[in-house]
Design an enzyme around this catalytic site. Structure first.
Site, PDB file in Angstrom:
ATOM      1  N   GLU A   1    -181.723   9.781  -9.939  1.00 41.84           N
ATOM      2  CA  GLU A   1    -181.360   9.068  -8.710  1.00 41.84           C
ATOM      3  C   GLU A   1    -182.216   7.824  -8.714  1.00 41.84           C
ATOM      4  OE1 GLU A   1    -182.514  10.001  -4.566  1.00 41.84           O
ATOM      5  OE2 GLU A   1    -182.177   7.913  -5.114  1.00 41.84           O
TER       6      GLU A   1
ATOM      7  N   CYS B   1    -184.621   5.346  -0.604  1.00 40.23           N
ATOM      8  CA  CYS B   1    -183.508   5.014  -1.511  1.00 40.23           C
ATOM      9  C   CYS B   1    -182.257   4.670  -0.705  1.00 40.23           C
ATOM     10  CB  CYS B   1    -183.233   6.156  -2.465  1.00 40.23           C
ATOM     11  SG  CYS B   1    -183.455   7.754  -1.714  1.00 40.23           S
TER      12      CYS B   1
HETATM   13  P1  NAP Z   1    -191.069   5.350 -11.558  1.00 41.83           P
HETATM   14  O1  NAP Z   1    -191.908   4.269 -12.110  1.00 41.83           O
HETATM   15  O2  NAP Z   1    -189.664   5.414 -12.006  1.00 41.83           O
HETATM   16  O3  NAP Z   1    -191.817   6.733 -11.904  1.00 41.83           O
HETATM   17  C1  NAP Z   1    -191.270   7.991 -11.520  1.00 41.83           C
HETATM   18  C2  NAP Z   1    -191.733   9.069 -12.489  1.00 41.83           C
HETATM   19  O4  NAP Z   1    -191.083   8.876 -13.737  1.00 41.83           O
HETATM   20  C3  NAP Z   1    -193.226   9.032 -12.769  1.00 41.83           C
HETATM   21  O5  NAP Z   1    -193.661  10.370 -12.947  1.00 41.83           O
HETATM   22  C4  NAP Z   1    -193.310   8.286 -14.074  1.00 41.83           C
HETATM   23  O6  NAP Z   1    -194.436   8.747 -14.771  1.00 41.83           O
HETATM   24  C5  NAP Z   1    -192.025   8.683 -14.788  1.00 41.83           C
HETATM   25  N1  NAP Z   1    -191.508   7.628 -15.661  1.00 41.83           N
HETATM   26  C6  NAP Z   1    -191.169   6.367 -15.279  1.00 41.83           C
HETATM   27  N2  NAP Z   1    -190.704   5.678 -16.331  1.00 41.83           N
HETATM   28  C7  NAP Z   1    -190.753   6.508 -17.396  1.00 41.83           C
HETATM   29  C8  NAP Z   1    -190.406   6.360 -18.775  1.00 41.83           C
HETATM   30  N3  NAP Z   1    -189.938   5.216 -19.264  1.00 41.83           N
HETATM   31  N4  NAP Z   1    -190.601   7.411 -19.596  1.00 41.83           N
HETATM   32  C9  NAP Z   1    -191.098   8.564 -19.114  1.00 41.83           C
HETATM   33  N5  NAP Z   1    -191.443   8.770 -17.822  1.00 41.83           N
HETATM   34  C10 NAP Z   1    -191.270   7.753 -16.974  1.00 41.83           C
HETATM   35  O7  NAP Z   1    -191.048   5.329  -9.989  1.00 41.83           O
HETATM   36  P2  NAP Z   1    -192.204   5.082  -8.925  1.00 41.83           P
HETATM   37  O8  NAP Z   1    -193.549   4.986  -9.583  1.00 41.83           O
HETATM   38  O9  NAP Z   1    -192.053   6.143  -7.927  1.00 41.83           O
HETATM   39  O10 NAP Z   1    -191.819   3.727  -8.252  1.00 41.83           O
HETATM   40  C11 NAP Z   1    -191.583   2.548  -8.977  1.00 41.83           C
HETATM   41  C12 NAP Z   1    -190.283   1.923  -8.529  1.00 41.83           C
HETATM   42  O11 NAP Z   1    -189.244   2.897  -8.521  1.00 41.83           O
HETATM   43  C13 NAP Z   1    -190.256   1.384  -7.113  1.00 41.83           C
HETATM   44  O12 NAP Z   1    -190.786   0.098  -7.004  1.00 41.83           O
HETATM   45  C14 NAP Z   1    -188.797   1.442  -6.789  1.00 41.83           C
HETATM   46  O13 NAP Z   1    -188.150   0.309  -7.271  1.00 41.83           O
HETATM   47  C15 NAP Z   1    -188.292   2.632  -7.517  1.00 41.83           C
HETATM   48  N6  NAP Z   1    -188.139   3.848  -6.675  1.00 41.83           N
HETATM   49  C16 NAP Z   1    -186.902   4.229  -6.332  1.00 41.83           C
HETATM   50  C17 NAP Z   1    -186.732   5.370  -5.572  1.00 41.83           C
HETATM   51  C18 NAP Z   1    -185.384   5.855  -5.175  1.00 41.83           C
HETATM   52  O14 NAP Z   1    -185.311   6.694  -4.308  1.00 41.83           O
HETATM   53  N7  NAP Z   1    -184.318   5.422  -5.792  1.00 41.83           N
HETATM   54  C19 NAP Z   1    -187.823   6.125  -5.173  1.00 41.83           C
HETATM   55  C20 NAP Z   1    -189.090   5.716  -5.563  1.00 41.83           C
HETATM   56  C21 NAP Z   1    -189.219   4.581  -6.326  1.00 41.83           C
HETATM   57  P3  NAP Z   1    -195.504   7.797 -15.501  1.00 41.83           P
HETATM   58  O15 NAP Z   1    -195.628   6.569 -14.695  1.00 41.83           O
HETATM   59  O16 NAP Z   1    -196.713   8.657 -15.534  1.00 41.83           O
HETATM   60  O17 NAP Z   1    -194.935   7.582 -16.860  1.00 41.83           O
END
Ligand code: NAP
Length: 525
Positions: free
Chosen positions: A263, A300
């Protein structure tokens, strides 16, 4: 308490380069050194999960429901420490986190009651027709069966309801799948407290320890290894589009590709129809700002886009929204990284051709505060620049002014897949709404009338999903009982002796299920 451990079934380990929680409200580093799980930890956790699969997936509905209820009880038993830890790790206020805890345990209990009913098994029986000509028909019986161990990636914006024991974990457990959680590094203490509660429930219910493991960590490599691990059979993820797509690609390249339910991103268009604007433009402006800036807009389902026909009533809406937004205090965002991404996204919108800044909230007066922002543009500008439709995670939204209802429809038709779309409408708008609905419903998982998309109920009918890129698979939802279907698959048994059939399909119907017999529902007694 929590001590920074990696939790593999019932055993604890430490290791890897330590990392620390950050309090986003001050930028202060926490005192507990959290472990970074290794690739060897991944293999050990998934091997245990695989070993637990057979007995966990074949529990009676009542036994699995009792486990879900026990997880809920153990989370409640953590007490206020869970709330204070989550507050210090997320910047979210107490009331919001208490509500989220209620939602988390309510969700587990809803799944428990649904699991007990058993209709998710979809037990379907087509009895043998030995006398059929020219050929007899075999006895065919179908039931839903758990996929196998599931990897779950929690979200930063819901440290309880979309994290360690959130909707993905609850629905995987409900389906009969052991779970290995990759802990989100933004709330490691909260994550470990909840993980320990689940492990206590596993023990209290006498289940095999591999039903649940928790792998904290800060590296993409850890999450990548978990998805690549051959014992994992499906993935649940909530977060960034980049992260979700990276995991989908890892899963697709495996020797055995597996489904990834990501998601990711959505701007949730809100259409203000002329009758609604004529009747309540000012109130809509205030309510819109309430929704888009709720908890710094970190949902989201945040309304990141408003579409309307240009008119004096729209000017009233804009003036009302601008007034409300200007008084809107900058709020602490979840992490320094999310705050930095928000600032970058807002700056990109502010400097884009043809975009005007309608209003900004009050300026930030501390670390990681997001200053809310409302922009406006014309539909031709919006449609010419796809970057204007990118999610800016936080309290930011853009108004797209259209000349005709056909223009509104064309603007929506150009959008990527979304979680929600909202119609603000009066009875006089019914014709326009009817014209819009076919296009809207192709784009989204949930259409609302006269509400705001930021409230997501956990129920049987809820869909929190939508076409790509709002999710990786628009046939699914990550909220509500339908979410467990992601972790089930149908298996058909042909001509098996009754005693060898799963209980759901046996002649005596020992679980007392509602079943479908020759296409007709036979209700449980
Ligand atoms: P994220 O960077 O996507 O990280 C979420 C989880 O996925 C973390 O445990 C991260 O772990 C892991 N992850 C991320 N990229 C990865 C990859 N390439 N390979 C393996 N694991 C990976 O999300 P976030 O830190 O919560 O927030 C960052 C951005 O996500 C926000 O600025 C926003 O744009 C978006 N977001 C969207 C929603 C939604 O509901 N759609 C919710 C929250 C955030 P590690 O960092 O330890 O690798």
């Amino acid at each position: 308490m929590f001590n920074g451990a990696i939790l593999i079934g019932a055993s604890e380990r430490t290791g890897g380069a330590p990392f620390y929680a950050i309090d986003p409200s001050s930028g202060a580093k926490g005192e507990v050194a959290f472990s970074n799980a290794s690739i060897a930890d991944v293999a050990d956790a998934t091997a245990l999960a695989d070993a637990a699969f057979e007995s966990f997936s074949t529990l009676t509905p009542d036994a699995r429901a009792t486990f879900l209820e026990s997880v809920a009880d153990q989370i409640v038993a953590i007490g206020d420490l869970l709330i204070t830890t989550a507050m210090s790790e997320s910047g979210l206020p107490r009331g919001r986190l208490e509500g989220e805890r209620g939602r988390t345990v309510g969700q587990l209990r809803l799944f428990a009651s649904y699991v007990r009913q058993g209709d998710w098994l979809d037990a379907t029986i087509d009895k043998a027709l030995p006398d059929r000509t020219p050929l007899p028909r075999s006895d065919l019986r179908r039931v839903n069966q758990a996929l196998g161990p599931v990897a779950v990636f929690g979200a930063s914006n819901f440290p309880l309801a979309f994290s360690v024991a959130g909707g993905d974990t609850a629905s995987a457990f409900a389906a009969g799948c052991p779970v290995v959680v990759k802990g989100h590094p933004a709330h490691p203490g909260t994550g470990e407290l909840v993980a320990r509660a689940i492990i206590a429930a596993v023990a209290a219910c006498g289940l095999p320890e591999g039903v649940f493991s928790y792998l904290p960590g800060t590296t993409n490599d850890l999450g990548g290894a978990l998805v690549a691990d051959p014992q994992i059979k499906a993935v649940g993820f909530t977060g960034s589009r980049g992260g979700g797509i990276a995991l989908m690609q890892i899963a697709a390249k495996r020797e055995e590709p597996i489904p990834v339910y990501s998601e990711m991103s959505s701007i949730n268009p809100v259409v203000l129809l002329p009758g609604a604007l004529a009747a309540r433009a000012e109130a809509l402006g205030t309510a819109f700002v309430g929704s888009m800036s709720l908890f710094a807009g970190q949902f989201c389902t945040n309304p990141g886009m408003v579409i309307a026909l240009d008119s004096p009533d729209l000017d009233t809406f804009v003036a009302s929204a601008a007034k409300a937004l200007s008084a809107n205090a900058a709020q602490v965002m979840l992490t320094p990284g999310i705050h930095a991404a928000y600032e970058k996204g807002v700056e990109a919108l502010a400097s884009a051709d043809g975009v005007t800044t309608v209003a900004r909230g009050t300026e930030a007066d501390g670390a990681n505060r997001g200053q809310s922002a409302f922009f406006a543009t014309a539909s031709d500008q919006f449609r010419a620049n796809p970057a204007l439709a990118h999610e800016v995670f936080g309290a930011s939204s853009i108004l797209v002014k259209c000349a005709t209802i056909e223009d509104v429809i064309a603007t929506i038709a150009d959008l990527e897949g979304q979680l929600t779309a909202t119609l603000q409408m009066e009875a006089s708008d019914a014709d326009n709404a009817a014209k819009l609905l076919p296009t809207l419903s192709r784009k989204v998982g949930r259409v609302l009338a006269n509400g705001w998309p930021t409230g997501v109920e956990v129920t049987h009918a809820m869909v929190h999903g939508g076409p790509f890129p709002s999710t990786s698979d628009g046939r699914s939802t990550s909220v509500g009982t339908l979410a467990m279907m992601r972790f089930l698959r149908p298996v058909c048994y042909q001509d098996l002796p009754d005693a060898l059939l799963p209980p759901a399909l046996q002649a005596a119907n020992p679980w007392g299920l509602t079943r479908r017999n020759e296409g007709k529902l036979e209700l449980a007694a």
